[in-house]
Design a protein around this motif. Structure first.
Motif, PDB file in Angstrom:
ATOM      1  N   MET A   1       0.852  -1.179   0.000  1.00 14.99           N
ATOM      2  CA  MET A   1       0.000   0.000   0.000  1.00 14.99           C
ATOM      3  C   MET A   1       0.896   1.239   0.000  1.00 14.99           C
ATOM      4  SD  MET A   1      -3.329   0.827   0.093  1.00 14.99           S
ATOM      5  CE  MET A   1      -3.668  -0.904   0.049  1.00 14.99           C
ATOM      6  N   SER A   2       0.682   2.115  -0.948  1.00 18.26           N
ATOM      7  CA  SER A   2       1.506   3.321  -1.005  1.00 18.26           C
ATOM      8  C   SER A   2       0.982   4.366  -0.017  1.00 18.26           C
ATOM      9  CB  SER A   2       1.541   3.883  -2.418  1.00 18.26           C
ATOM     10  OG  SER A   2       0.262   4.298  -2.813  1.00 18.26           O
ATOM     11  N   ARG A   3       1.895   5.144   0.479  1.00 22.05           N
ATOM     12  CA  ARG A   3       1.549   6.182   1.439  1.00 22.05           C
ATOM     13  C   ARG A   3       1.460   7.534   0.761  1.00 22.05           C
ATOM     14  NH1 ARG A   3       3.991   4.980   7.350  1.00 22.05           N
ATOM     15  NH2 ARG A   3       2.938   2.994   7.591  1.00 22.05           N
ATOM     16  N   VAL A   4       0.691   8.404   1.360  1.00 24.58           N
ATOM     17  CA  VAL A   4       0.577   9.788   0.919  1.00 24.58           C
ATOM     18  C   VAL A   4       1.750  10.548   1.529  1.00 24.58           C
ATOM     19  CG1 VAL A   4      -0.825  11.866   1.120  1.00 24.58           C
ATOM     20  CG2 VAL A   4      -1.923   9.658   0.722  1.00 24.58           C
ATOM     21  N   ASN A   5       2.366  11.408   0.751  1.00 24.52           N
ATOM     22  CA  ASN A   5       3.515  12.173   1.223  1.00 24.52           C
ATOM     23  C   ASN A   5       3.222  13.665   1.221  1.00 24.52           C
ATOM     24  OD1 ASN A   5       5.515   9.978   1.451  1.00 24.52           O
ATOM     25  ND2 ASN A   5       5.127   9.775  -0.735  1.00 24.52           N
ATOM     26  N   VAL A   6       3.965  14.391   2.032  1.00 26.56           N
ATOM     27  CA  VAL A   6       3.865  15.846   2.045  1.00 26.56           C
ATOM     28  C   VAL A   6       4.150  16.359   0.632  1.00 26.56           C
ATOM     29  CG1 VAL A   6       4.936  17.953   2.948  1.00 26.56           C
ATOM     30  CG2 VAL A   6       4.480  16.024   4.478  1.00 26.56           C
ATOM     31  N   GLY A   7       3.319  17.282   0.174  1.00 21.97           N
ATOM     32  CA  GLY A   7       3.449  17.848  -1.167  1.00 21.97           C
ATOM     33  C   GLY A   7       2.571  17.177  -2.206  1.00 21.97           C
ATOM     34  N   ASP A   8       2.056  15.971  -1.904  1.00 24.31           N
ATOM     35  CA  ASP A   8       1.133  15.296  -2.814  1.00 24.31           C
ATOM     36  C   ASP A   8      -0.207  16.021  -2.831  1.00 24.31           C
ATOM     37  OD1 ASP A   8       3.038  13.297  -3.145  1.00 24.31           O
ATOM     38  OD2 ASP A   8       1.923  11.759  -1.999  1.00 24.31           O
ATOM     39  N   ALA A   9      -0.915  15.885  -3.949  1.00 24.05           N
ATOM     40  CA  ALA A   9      -2.314  16.324  -3.969  1.00 24.05           C
ATOM     41  C   ALA A   9      -3.088  15.396  -3.043  1.00 24.05           C
ATOM     42  CB  ALA A   9      -2.873  16.257  -5.377  1.00 24.05           C
ATOM     43  N   ALA A  10      -3.980  15.963  -2.248  1.00 20.68           N
ATOM     44  CA  ALA A  10      -4.779  15.137  -1.336  1.00 20.68           C
ATOM     45  C   ALA A  10      -5.618  14.158  -2.146  1.00 20.68           C
ATOM     46  CB  ALA A  10      -5.674  16.009  -0.473  1.00 20.68           C
ATOM     47  N   PRO A  11      -5.639  12.891  -1.757  1.00 19.77           N
ATOM     48  CA  PRO A  11      -6.490  11.917  -2.444  1.00 19.77           C
ATOM     49  C   PRO A  11      -7.970  12.282  -2.287  1.00 19.77           C
ATOM     50  CG  PRO A  11      -4.879  10.817  -1.050  1.00 19.77           C
ATOM     51  CD  PRO A  11      -4.841  12.279  -0.707  1.00 19.77           C
ATOM     52  N   ALA A  12      -8.778  11.710  -3.150  1.00 24.07           N
ATOM     53  CA  ALA A  12     -10.220  11.929  -3.072  1.00 24.07           C
ATOM     54  C   ALA A  12     -10.746  11.429  -1.726  1.00 24.07           C
ATOM     55  CB  ALA A  12     -10.927  11.207  -4.211  1.00 24.07           C
ATOM     56  N   LEU A  13     -11.741  12.119  -1.225  1.00 24.34           N
ATOM     57  CA  LEU A  13     -12.422  11.726  -0.004  1.00 24.34           C
ATOM     58  C   LEU A  13     -13.849  12.222  -0.140  1.00 24.34           C
ATOM     59  CD1 LEU A  13     -11.223  12.066   3.653  1.00 24.34           C
ATOM     60  CD2 LEU A  13     -13.537  12.687   2.981  1.00 24.34           C
ATOM     61  N   SER A  14     -14.758  11.297  -0.314  1.00 21.53           N
ATOM     62  CA  SER A  14     -16.179  11.621  -0.416  1.00 21.53           C
ATOM     63  C   SER A  14     -16.936  10.530   0.334  1.00 21.53           C
ATOM     64  CB  SER A  14     -16.601  11.675  -1.895  1.00 21.53           C
ATOM     65  OG  SER A  14     -17.948  12.047  -1.998  1.00 21.53           O
ATOM     66  N   LEU A  15     -17.383  10.862   1.544  1.00 24.98           N
ATOM     67  CA  LEU A  15     -17.984   9.861   2.428  1.00 24.98           C
ATOM     68  C   LEU A  15     -19.227  10.405   3.124  1.00 24.98           C
ATOM     69  CD1 LEU A  15     -14.691   8.667   4.187  1.00 24.98           C
ATOM     70  CD2 LEU A  15     -16.009   7.377   2.495  1.00 24.98           C
ATOM     71  N   GLU A  16     -20.070   9.489   3.549  1.00 30.07           N
ATOM     72  CA  GLU A  16     -21.213   9.829   4.399  1.00 30.07           C
ATOM     73  C   GLU A  16     -20.723   9.956   5.828  1.00 30.07           C
ATOM     74  OE1 GLU A  16     -24.436  10.511   3.697  1.00 30.07           O
ATOM     75  OE2 GLU A  16     -23.883  10.377   1.580  1.00 30.07           O
ATOM     76  N   GLY A  17     -21.328  10.884   6.558  1.00 30.21           N
ATOM     77  CA  GLY A  17     -20.895  11.081   7.918  1.00 30.21           C
ATOM     78  C   GLY A  17     -22.014  11.418   8.862  1.00 30.21           C
ATOM     79  N   THR A  18     -21.619  11.733  10.074  1.00 33.18           N
ATOM     80  CA  THR A  18     -22.574  12.018  11.132  1.00 33.18           C
ATOM     81  C   THR A  18     -23.311  13.333  10.907  1.00 33.18           C
ATOM     82  OG1 THR A  18     -20.801  13.008  12.447  1.00 33.18           O
ATOM     83  CG2 THR A  18     -21.317  10.693  12.862  1.00 33.18           C
ATOM     84  N   ARG A  19     -22.800  14.155  10.024  1.00 32.78           N
ATOM     85  CA  ARG A  19     -23.457  15.428   9.699  1.00 32.78           C
ATOM     86  C   ARG A  19     -23.763  15.523   8.211  1.00 32.78           C
ATOM     87  NH1 ARG A  19     -20.832  19.883  13.693  1.00 32.78           N
ATOM     88  NH2 ARG A  19     -21.149  18.664  15.571  1.00 32.78           N
ATOM     89  N   GLY A  20     -23.946  14.367   7.570  1.00 32.18           N
ATOM     90  CA  GLY A  20     -24.238  14.324   6.144  1.00 32.18           C
ATOM     91  C   GLY A  20     -22.997  14.026   5.329  1.00 32.18           C
ATOM     92  N   PRO A  21     -23.139  14.079   4.011  1.00 35.57           N
ATOM     93  CA  PRO A  21     -22.007  13.741   3.145  1.00 35.57           C
ATOM     94  C   PRO A  21     -20.928  14.825   3.180  1.00 35.57           C
ATOM     95  CG  PRO A  21     -23.880  14.432   1.829  1.00 35.57           C
ATOM     96  CD  PRO A  21     -24.354  14.378   3.251  1.00 35.57           C
ATOM     97  N   VAL A  22     -19.683  14.384   3.012  1.00 33.09           N
ATOM     98  CA  VAL A  22     -18.538  15.293   2.963  1.00 33.09           C
ATOM     99  C   VAL A  22     -17.706  14.932   1.744  1.00 33.09           C
ATOM    100  CG1 VAL A  22     -16.367  15.960   4.092  1.00 33.09           C
ATOM    101  CG2 VAL A  22     -18.449  15.661   5.450  1.00 33.09           C
ATOM    102  N   ASP A  23     -17.340  15.947   0.977  1.00 31.80           N
ATOM    103  CA  ASP A  23     -16.435  15.775  -0.162  1.00 31.80           C
ATOM    104  C   ASP A  23     -15.310  16.783   0.032  1.00 31.80           C
ATOM    105  OD1 ASP A  23     -15.068  15.744  -2.580  1.00 31.80           O
ATOM    106  OD2 ASP A  23     -16.891  15.470  -3.752  1.00 31.80           O
ATOM    107  N   ILE A  24     -14.094  16.286   0.211  1.00 33.69           N
ATOM    108  CA  ILE A  24     -12.968  17.173   0.497  1.00 33.69           C
ATOM    109  C   ILE A  24     -12.739  18.185  -0.628  1.00 33.69           C
ATOM    110  CG2 ILE A  24     -11.114  15.718  -0.423  1.00 33.69           C
ATOM    111  CD1 ILE A  24      -9.515  16.523   2.149  1.00 33.69           C
ATOM    112  N   ALA A  25     -13.148  17.845  -1.849  1.00 35.81           N
ATOM    113  CA  ALA A  25     -12.956  18.764  -2.977  1.00 35.81           C
ATOM    114  C   ALA A  25     -13.722  20.070  -2.774  1.00 35.81           C
ATOM    115  CB  ALA A  25     -13.371  18.095  -4.280  1.00 35.81           C
ATOM    116  N   THR A  26     -14.812  20.026  -2.018  1.00 35.81           N
ATOM    117  CA  THR A  26     -15.614  21.234  -1.790  1.00 35.81           C
ATOM    118  C   THR A  26     -15.007  22.128  -0.706  1.00 35.81           C
ATOM    119  OG1 THR A  26     -17.046  20.225  -0.129  1.00 35.81           O
ATOM    120  CG2 THR A  26     -17.727  20.008  -2.438  1.00 35.81           C
ATOM    121  N   LEU A  27     -13.934  21.669  -0.081  1.00 38.79           N
ATOM    122  CA  LEU A  27     -13.323  22.421   1.014  1.00 38.79           C
ATOM    123  C   LEU A  27     -12.092  23.208   0.574  1.00 38.79           C
ATOM    124  CD1 LEU A  27     -13.665  19.648   3.732  1.00 38.79           C
ATOM    125  CD2 LEU A  27     -15.102  21.674   3.449  1.00 38.79           C
TER     126      LEU A  27
END
Length: 154
Positions: A1-27
């Motif tokens: 499994m490859s690791r994320v490193n400092v300086g990389d583009a943040a990987p996608a993150l779009s999940l359901e949560g306790t306060r509704g859906p979250v998509d890191i791209a919208t942040l």
């Protein structure tokens, strides 16, 4: 499994949560702390999540948002968040797709037993969407304070 490193583009993150859906791209434009924890209601995970609850005012003052990610289902995470009066959202990653994408899944040892599972890991994503900090196998009890100190230094 490859690791994320400092300086990389943040990987996608779009999940359901306790306060509704979250998509890191919208942040975009915000600093985001994303921490992965193995299991709601377990002792170290409870300490970790509650430490983020306790540091949330200072994290918010540093103009950052925080999300905890676990393989637990949303209903379990909601009970956990309610019981400990959390002020931040917990996100459900039941098939570990997001954890694998972020390098937070792999071999580990628990109680002397080798296994593959979620690695307690924390990332800070900068306003431009790049990873500013990538910490693997963090100390759950000290994680929030360490991340806050890092935010203060930026």
């Amino acid at each position: 499994m490859s690791r994320v490193n400092v300086g990389d583009a943040a990987p996608a993150l779009s999940l359901e949560g306790t306060r509704g859906p979250v998509d890191i791209a919208t942040l975009a434009g915000r600093r985001v702390i994303v921490y992965f924890f193995p299991k709601a209601f377990s002792p170290v995970c409870t300490d970790q999540v509650c430490s983020y609850r306790d540091e949330l005012p200072a994290i918010t003052a540093a103009d950052a948002v925080v999300y905890g990610v676990s393989p637990d289902p949303v209903d379990e995470l909601s009970r956990f968040a309610d019981q400990f009066d959390l002020g931040h959202a917990l996100l459900s990653d039941p098939d570990a797709t997001t954890a694998k994408r972020w390098g937070a899944w792999g071999p580990k040892t628990v109680n002397g037993q080798a296994m593959v599972g979620l690695l307690r890991s924390t990332f800070v994503v900068g306003p431009d969407g790049t990873v500013e900090s990538a910490d693997y196998e963090v100390d759950g009890r000290a994680d929030a304070a360490a991340q806050l100190a890092g935010l203060s230094a930026r």
